[in-house]
Design a protein around this motif. Structure first.
Motif, PDB file in Angstrom:
ATOM      1  N   GLY A  85       0.790  -1.232   0.000  1.00 20.98           N
ATOM      2  CA  GLY A  85       0.000   0.000   0.000  1.00 20.98           C
ATOM      3  C   GLY A  85       0.816   1.271   0.000  1.00 20.98           C
ATOM      4  O   GLY A  85       0.260   2.352   0.207  1.00 20.98           O
ATOM      5  N   ASN A  86       2.125   1.168  -0.242  1.00 27.05           N
ATOM      6  CA  ASN A  86       2.957   2.363  -0.332  1.00 27.05           C
ATOM      7  C   ASN A  86       2.866   2.944  -1.740  1.00 27.05           C
ATOM      8  O   ASN A  86       2.998   2.225  -2.737  1.00 27.05           O
ATOM      9  N   LEU A  87       2.641   4.239  -1.831  1.00 26.39           N
ATOM     10  CA  LEU A  87       2.490   4.886  -3.127  1.00 26.39           C
ATOM     11  C   LEU A  87       3.829   4.907  -3.853  1.00 26.39           C
ATOM     12  O   LEU A  87       4.842   5.371  -3.329  1.00 26.39           O
ATOM     13  N   LEU A  88       3.824   4.412  -5.096  1.00 25.63           N
ATOM     14  CA  LEU A  88       5.022   4.399  -5.922  1.00 25.63           C
ATOM     15  C   LEU A  88       4.989   5.481  -6.990  1.00 25.63           C
ATOM     16  O   LEU A  88       6.031   6.051  -7.330  1.00 25.63           O
ATOM     17  N   ALA A  89       3.830   5.736  -7.531  1.00 25.62           N
ATOM     18  CA  ALA A  89       3.696   6.739  -8.589  1.00 25.62           C
ATOM     19  C   ALA A  89       2.245   7.189  -8.671  1.00 25.62           C
ATOM     20  O   ALA A  89       1.333   6.497  -8.212  1.00 25.62           O
ATOM     21  N   GLN A  90       2.069   8.354  -9.251  1.00 24.74           N
ATOM     22  CA  GLN A  90       0.725   8.884  -9.476  1.00 24.74           C
ATOM     23  C   GLN A  90       0.782   9.783 -10.692  1.00 24.74           C
ATOM     24  O   GLN A  90       1.721  10.555 -10.867  1.00 24.74           O
ATOM     25  N   TRP A  91      -0.200   9.652 -11.577  1.00 24.29           N
ATOM     26  CA  TRP A  91      -0.216  10.535 -12.725  1.00 24.29           C
ATOM     27  C   TRP A  91      -1.654  10.840 -13.139  1.00 24.29           C
ATOM     28  O   TRP A  91      -2.578  10.109 -12.812  1.00 24.29           O
ATOM     29  N   GLY A  92      -1.770  11.949 -13.865  1.00 32.48           N
ATOM     30  CA  GLY A  92      -3.083  12.357 -14.360  1.00 32.48           C
ATOM     31  C   GLY A  92      -3.581  13.637 -13.733  1.00 32.48           C
ATOM     32  O   GLY A  92      -3.175  14.017 -12.633  1.00 32.48           O
ATOM     33  N   SER A  93      -4.470  14.293 -14.452  1.00 32.31           N
ATOM     34  CA  SER A  93      -5.184  15.475 -13.984  1.00 32.31           C
ATOM     35  C   SER A  93      -6.418  15.598 -14.861  1.00 32.31           C
ATOM     36  O   SER A  93      -6.586  14.858 -15.832  1.00 32.31           O
ATOM     37  N   THR A  94      -7.268  16.527 -14.541  1.00 37.81           N
ATOM     38  CA  THR A  94      -8.510  16.666 -15.291  1.00 37.81           C
ATOM     39  C   THR A  94      -8.264  17.393 -16.609  1.00 37.81           C
ATOM     40  O   THR A  94      -7.683  18.475 -16.638  1.00 37.81           O
ATOM     41  N   GLY A  95      -8.695  16.775 -17.704  1.00 39.83           N
ATOM     42  CA  GLY A  95      -8.534  17.405 -18.999  1.00 39.83           C
ATOM     43  C   GLY A  95      -8.577  16.399 -20.125  1.00 39.83           C
ATOM     44  O   GLY A  95      -8.835  15.205 -19.913  1.00 39.83           O
ATOM     45  N   SER A  96      -8.278  16.873 -21.333  1.00 42.76           N
ATOM     46  CA  SER A  96      -8.350  16.025 -22.523  1.00 42.76           C
ATOM     47  C   SER A  96      -7.014  15.866 -23.226  1.00 42.76           C
ATOM     48  O   SER A  96      -6.941  15.228 -24.278  1.00 42.76           O
TER      49      SER A  96
END
Length: 682
Positions: A85-96
């Motif tokens: 459950g340790n966060l390794l990566a995160q990507w993305g945001s709202t848009g197209s």
């Protein structure tokens, strides 16, 4: 109505003054007309990693290294965790744009670790490497080959083929790993090979494809080209028996060919062999460990762990193949000391905190440091049961009054949760309620209830006998528009937080209007929407504003003394702060409702305690570390004698300093009243 807002904290350099009065008789405090104060977080509970805060996790997948990918739909991000459950990566945001999302749903991973995301409201599939680097995309909106109207589920076979469900077009589409269209099958209906709301999809080690149909309440099995093989379930009505489904939304297969189905409407997981024979099941609807609010997605790791994304409880739970819970990641729950929509708060004379939880339909009692002490209540309308309790108050003898909002009543308990009495029903009459949400109590027994839907305040004695009412819908003095908070000051003034009126109104104990002030201040971009309110022993009012996600402190005349907070999940940040409570020691507790936690604050400067006997009075102050203070002495509040300036944390003479305060002993020969003033130097 919920609104989000932002207000910036300001570093104000003006002097901060706290004045204390020591006398032969009772001790009292004297405060200046104006002051600037600040507060700091001293406790947050329960405390979870911020990465575990999900907002409708609709997709989950596992790669060969046991890394877990979660499509957090309303946040428009993909989160990658290790098996712990340790966060390794995160990507993305709202848009197209490439790498942006609008409501990402299904997610799949191929043998090379590439990640495929159904970007639902952008009508496309996006492909990333395992670190979130954008690689390619395909699928404009439409009904043609390789076009989508509603891409939902994603599955990848061992050859790298990508299968996508499209509920609106009632079909399954197959692509190669670069997005080249291969084939599709299905049409609307409930015959073999037709679909009714196909959402979940999985591929087993032999290349067979399983589709979960929510409105046909069944599973269909196909070969990799779309040839129908078999089906099972309870179409078209649905059911709750073994092997029957009610709106299944997700399906997964393990290396042995076992098929795991998220039987969403029945709040459970069912397990079958590859021919659809029932093997076992676990779970039920709810928010407790091993229960499911809305089981939306399911995945199986190479070691046989079952991961379920629960959008109803905003969490991911991990099970072994038999259904034993192994872990959970999320920021809300139904365990002891966990919360789901905490709303009402109250503190007793010992510093214990009582929490009314709307989401778990219960009351929890916690110690001042957040340690679990007791709980009571379940969903229902019987004695001691609740439906969305939103307000709570405690009297001086420890009796607990709970606003049972959904049942339109007040229930009264002892401090252990034993029911003593109850009153109220739905309606506009005296003693009736329409969605009440707040309560305040004045010992020995007057009870004030914010009858929110009826836009009024009602007053009762401690047994629930109706005494009087005031208010009524409107914007005039004494009129109310959805009152959401109520508190009683030291002189029996009644403070009311008027949600849509955006004001704080004051009344005497008979309901006579005394005054009001607006909760919004200059420069605030969002509407404030005042909600919970608490009043300390000095008559200062603490207000929780859900529109700005701030806490404000006012004196009894409406002068702003302190303001802090902003939208977010960090310490001192809030998401729909609903309730507030202040204990006898000046600690402030905030029900951070949509973050499903309680935050405890303490002023950075002030008097914590006045005690001692005549001749040896003791003043305990608290202050900000690193700041410089000066003590002044007066016998008449006119002439002041200056003492020396002292830095917090610096010991001197009879004063014992620490990082958060000092103790000052008065002269042993004192036989007259003495006023002590502490000034923070600029």
């Amino acid at each position: 109505m919920r609104a989000n807002g932002r207000t910036n904290m300001k570093n104000i350099r003006s002097a901060k003054i706290i004045t204390g009065l020591l006398a032969l008789g009772p001790l009292a405090l004297v405060l200046p007309a104006e002051a600037t104060e600040s507060y700091s977080v001293v406790k947050v509970w329960p405390r979870f990693p911020s990465s575990w805060r999900f907002n409708k996790p609709h997709g989950v997948a596992v790669d060969g290294g046991e890394n877990v990918y979660v499509a957090d739909s309303k946040s428009d991000v993909i989160k990658k965790f290790d098996a712990e459950g340790n966060l390794l990566a995160q990507w993305g945001s709202t848009g197209s744009d490439d790498g942006q999302f609008k409501m990402p749903r299904g997610i799949g991973v191929d043998l090379s670790g590439n990640v495929y995301v159904a970007d639902r409201s952008n009508y496309r599939i996006q492909k990333f490497d395992s670190s979130g680097k954008f690689l390619t995309k395909w699928g404009p909106t439409g009904e043609g080959d390789w076009e989508f109207s509603d891409p939902r589920g994603v599955a990848v076979d061992d050859a790298g083929n990508v299968f996508v469900t499209d509920p609106t077009n009632a079909c399954v589409l197959k692509f190669d790993s670069d997005g080249k269209f291969v084939t599709k099958w299905g049409s609307a209906g409930n015959e073999d090979g037709q679909f009714g709301d196909p959402k979940g999809i999985a591929v087993d080690s032999s290349g067979n494809v399983y589709v979960a149909e929510a409105s046909n309440h069944r599973i269909q099995k196909f070969d990799s080209s779309g040839k129908f093989l078999l089906k099972w379930g309870a179409a078209p009505e649905g059911g709750s028996g073994d092997g029957e489904f009610m709106g299944p939304r997700a399906v997964a297969a393990d290396a042995s060919g076992n098929v795991f189905v998220a039987d969403t409407g029945n709040g459970r997981i069912q397990v079958f062999d590859s021919s659809g024979n029932f093997l076992r099941k676990w779970g039920q609807s709810g928010n407790a460990d091993g229960e499911f609010g809305t089981a939306e997605a399911i995945a199986v790791s190479v070691t046989g762990k079952i991961l379920v994304a629960d959008t109803g409880s905003d969490r991911v739970q991990t099970f072994d193949a038999e259904g034993n819970l192994l872990a959970k990641w999320g920021c809300r729950g139904a365990g002891d000391g966990e919360f789901m929509e905490p709303r009402g708060l109250a503190a007793d004379g010992l510093g214990n905190v009582f929490v009314a939880e709307a989401g778990n339909h219960r009351v929890q009692k916690l110690g001042a440091s957040g340690e679990f002490l007791a709980k009571w209540g379940v969903l229902g309308s019987g004695d001691g049961e609740f439906s969305g309790p939103s307000g709570i108050a405690v009297d001086s003898s420890g009796k607990v009054f709970v606003v049972d909002s959904g049942n339109n009543r007040i229930q009264k308990f002892d401090s252990s949760g034993n029911l003593l009495t109850k009153w109220g029903s739905g309606g506009p009459g005296a003693g009736q309620f329409h969605w009440p949400v707040a309560v305040a109590v004045v010992s020995p027994g007057n009870i004030y209830v914010a009858d929110t839907g009826n836009h009024r305040i009602q007053k009762f004695d401690s047994s629930g006998e109706f005494l009087l009412q005031w208010g009524g819908l409107g914007a005039g003095d004494g009129q109310l528009d959805l009152p959401r908070g109520i508190a009683v000051g030291p002189n029996d003034e009644v403070f009311v937080a008027d949600f849509y009126g955006v004001t704080i109104q004051k009344f005497d104990s008979s309901g006579n209007f005394l005054g009001k002030w607006e909760s919004c201040r200059a420069g605030e971009e969002q509407e404030c929407f005042p909600c919970g309110i608490a009043v300390d022993s000095l008559g200062n009012a603490f207000l929780a504003e859900v529109g700005t996600c701030t806490i404000k402190k006012f004196d009894s005349s409406g002068n702003l003394l302190a303001r802090w907070g902003r939208p977010g999940y960090g310490d001192g940040e809030f998401s729909y702060p609903w309730g507030v409570a202040v204990d006898p020691f000046g600690n402030l507790f905030v029900a951070d409702t949509d973050n499903h936690r309680i935050q405890k604050f303490r002023a950075n400067f002030g008097i914590r305690k006045l005690s001692g006997a005549p001749g040896s009075p003791l003043i305990e102050w608290y202050s900000e570390s690193g700041k410089t203070y000066q003590v002044w002495l007066s016998s008449d509040l006119i002439q002041w004698i200056a003492g020396g300036s002292i830095q917090a944390g610096e010991p001197t003479g009879v004063n014992s300093w620490t990082d958060d305060g000092f103790h000052a002993l008065g002269p042993s020969s004192d036989a007259v009243r003495r006023f002590y003033k502490v000034l923070q130097l600029e």
